[in-house]
Design a protein around this motif. Structure first.
Motif, short mmCIF file in Angstrom:
data_model
loop_
_atom_site.label_atom_id
_atom_site.label_comp_id
_atom_site.label_asym_id
_atom_site.label_seq_id
_atom_site.Cartn_x
_atom_site.Cartn_y
_atom_site.Cartn_z
N MET A 138 0.83 -1.21 0.00
CA MET A 138 0.00 0.00 0.00
C MET A 138 0.86 1.25 0.00
O MET A 138 1.98 1.26 0.53
CB MET A 138 -0.92 0.01 1.23
N ARG A 139 0.34 2.31 -0.59
CA ARG A 139 1.01 3.61 -0.57
C ARG A 139 0.80 4.24 0.81
O ARG A 139 -0.15 3.93 1.51
CB ARG A 139 0.43 4.52 -1.65
N GLN A 140 1.69 5.15 1.17
CA GLN A 140 1.63 5.77 2.49
C GLN A 140 0.32 6.52 2.72
O GLN A 140 -0.24 6.48 3.81
CB GLN A 140 2.84 6.68 2.70
N ALA A 141 -0.18 7.19 1.69
CA ALA A 141 -1.44 7.92 1.83
C ALA A 141 -2.60 6.95 2.13
O ALA A 141 -3.48 7.25 2.95
CB ALA A 141 -1.73 8.73 0.57
N ASP A 142 -2.58 5.80 1.48
CA ASP A 142 -3.62 4.80 1.71
C ASP A 142 -3.50 4.18 3.12
O ASP A 142 -4.50 3.92 3.77
CB ASP A 142 -3.56 3.70 0.65
N ILE A 143 -2.27 3.98 3.55
CA ILE A 143 -2.05 3.46 4.91
C ILE A 143 -2.55 4.46 5.94
O ILE A 143 -3.21 4.10 6.91
CB ILE A 143 -0.55 3.15 5.14
N ALA A 144 -2.25 5.75 5.70
CA ALA A 144 -2.70 6.80 6.61
C ALA A 144 -4.23 6.79 6.73
O ALA A 144 -4.77 6.87 7.83
CB ALA A 144 -2.19 8.16 6.14
N ALA A 145 -4.90 6.68 5.59
CA ALA A 145 -6.37 6.65 5.59
C ALA A 145 -6.88 5.40 6.31
O ALA A 145 -7.83 5.47 7.09
CB ALA A 145 -6.90 6.70 4.16
N GLU A 146 -6.24 4.26 6.03
CA GLU A 146 -6.65 2.99 6.64
C GLU A 146 -6.50 3.01 8.16
O GLU A 146 -7.37 2.53 8.88
CB GLU A 146 -5.80 1.85 6.06
N LEU A 147 -5.40 3.59 8.65
CA LEU A 147 -5.12 3.57 10.08
C LEU A 147 -5.57 4.83 10.81
O LEU A 147 -5.44 4.92 12.03
CB LEU A 147 -3.62 3.36 10.32
N GLY A 148 -6.07 5.81 10.06
CA GLY A 148 -6.50 7.06 10.68
C GLY A 148 -5.34 7.89 11.20
O GLY A 148 -5.44 8.52 12.26
N LEU A 149 -4.23 7.88 10.48
CA LEU A 149 -3.03 8.62 10.86
C LEU A 149 -2.68 9.63 9.78
O LEU A 149 -3.19 9.55 8.67
CB LEU A 149 -1.84 7.65 11.03
N SER A 150 -1.79 10.54 10.10
CA SER A 150 -1.30 11.47 9.08
C SER A 150 -0.21 10.76 8.26
O SER A 150 0.41 9.80 8.73
CB SER A 150 -0.72 12.73 9.73
N VAL A 151 0.02 11.25 7.05
CA VAL A 151 1.05 10.67 6.19
C VAL A 151 2.43 10.80 6.84
O VAL A 151 3.21 9.83 6.83
CB VAL A 151 1.01 11.28 4.77
N PRO A 152 2.79 11.95 7.44
CA PRO A 152 4.10 12.02 8.10
C PRO A 152 4.25 10.99 9.24
O PRO A 152 5.33 10.43 9.44
CB PRO A 152 4.17 13.45 8.64
N THR A 153 3.17 10.74 9.96
CA THR A 153 3.23 9.73 11.03
C THR A 153 3.46 8.34 10.43
O THR A 153 4.25 7.56 10.96
CB THR A 153 1.93 9.75 11.87
#
Length: 173
Positions: A138-153
């Protein structure tokens, strides 16, 4: 420590003689297997041998400590067996003509067990971000959305996991 207290403080030999039978019975009941219980009992005392004399002297609740060490060893045993079984299941699907040598399988299994151990040391969000990135692609943006986190996190989590899992030895250095 006063001499009177030092005389009452435990050493590994005393802990072994006082609590070995109890720990063995406790593990046998918990694991349902006398052989695993005997192995884990011995491994528990081996862990104690790696502690300094001052640490051994400071033990006030020996059974609680022995139980804590043994529970960790039992969890590691079950985790290792789950990884081994998953690997064996995957190997069973490979045609015999392209099967790996027993030596290669042993090396791969040992590596898988170690990676699993290192992943288990990571905090859950770090582990999730890393696995979504590396296993699911997965791309970082998709991971952020999936986990409810920011992309930098997510970036920090993945970087932390890479450093801990891929580049550190057993001592964390």
């Amino acid at each position: 420590m006063p001499a009177a207290d030092r005389a009452l403080a435990p050493d590994v030999a005393t802990l072994y003689s006082d609590h070995h039978g109890w720990l063995l019975g406790w593990l046998r009941k918990r694991l349902g297997n006398a052989f695993d219980a005997a192995d884990l009992t011995q491994d528990t005392y081996v862990r104690l041998l790696g502690r300094s004399g001052a640490e051994i002297q400071a033990i006030r609740e020996p059974r609680a400590l022995l139980m804590t060490i043994a529970q960790g060893l039992a969890a590691n045993l079950y985790r290792k067996r789950c990884v081994e079984q998953a690997y064996l299941d995957a190997l069973a699907l490979i045609p015999e003509a392209v099967a790996q040598s027993p030596e290669h399988r042993a090396i791969v299994l040992q590596t898988l067990v170690e990676v699993d151990r290192l992943l288990a040391l990571l905090p859950l969000p770090v582990r999730q971000a890393f696995l979504l990135s590396q296993i699911d692609g997965m791309r970082q943006a998709d991971i952020a959305a999936e986990l409810g986190l920011s992309v930098p996190t997510v970036r920090r989590h993945i970087a932390r996991a890479v450093v801990q899992v891929c580049f550190l030895d057993d001592d964390g250095a």
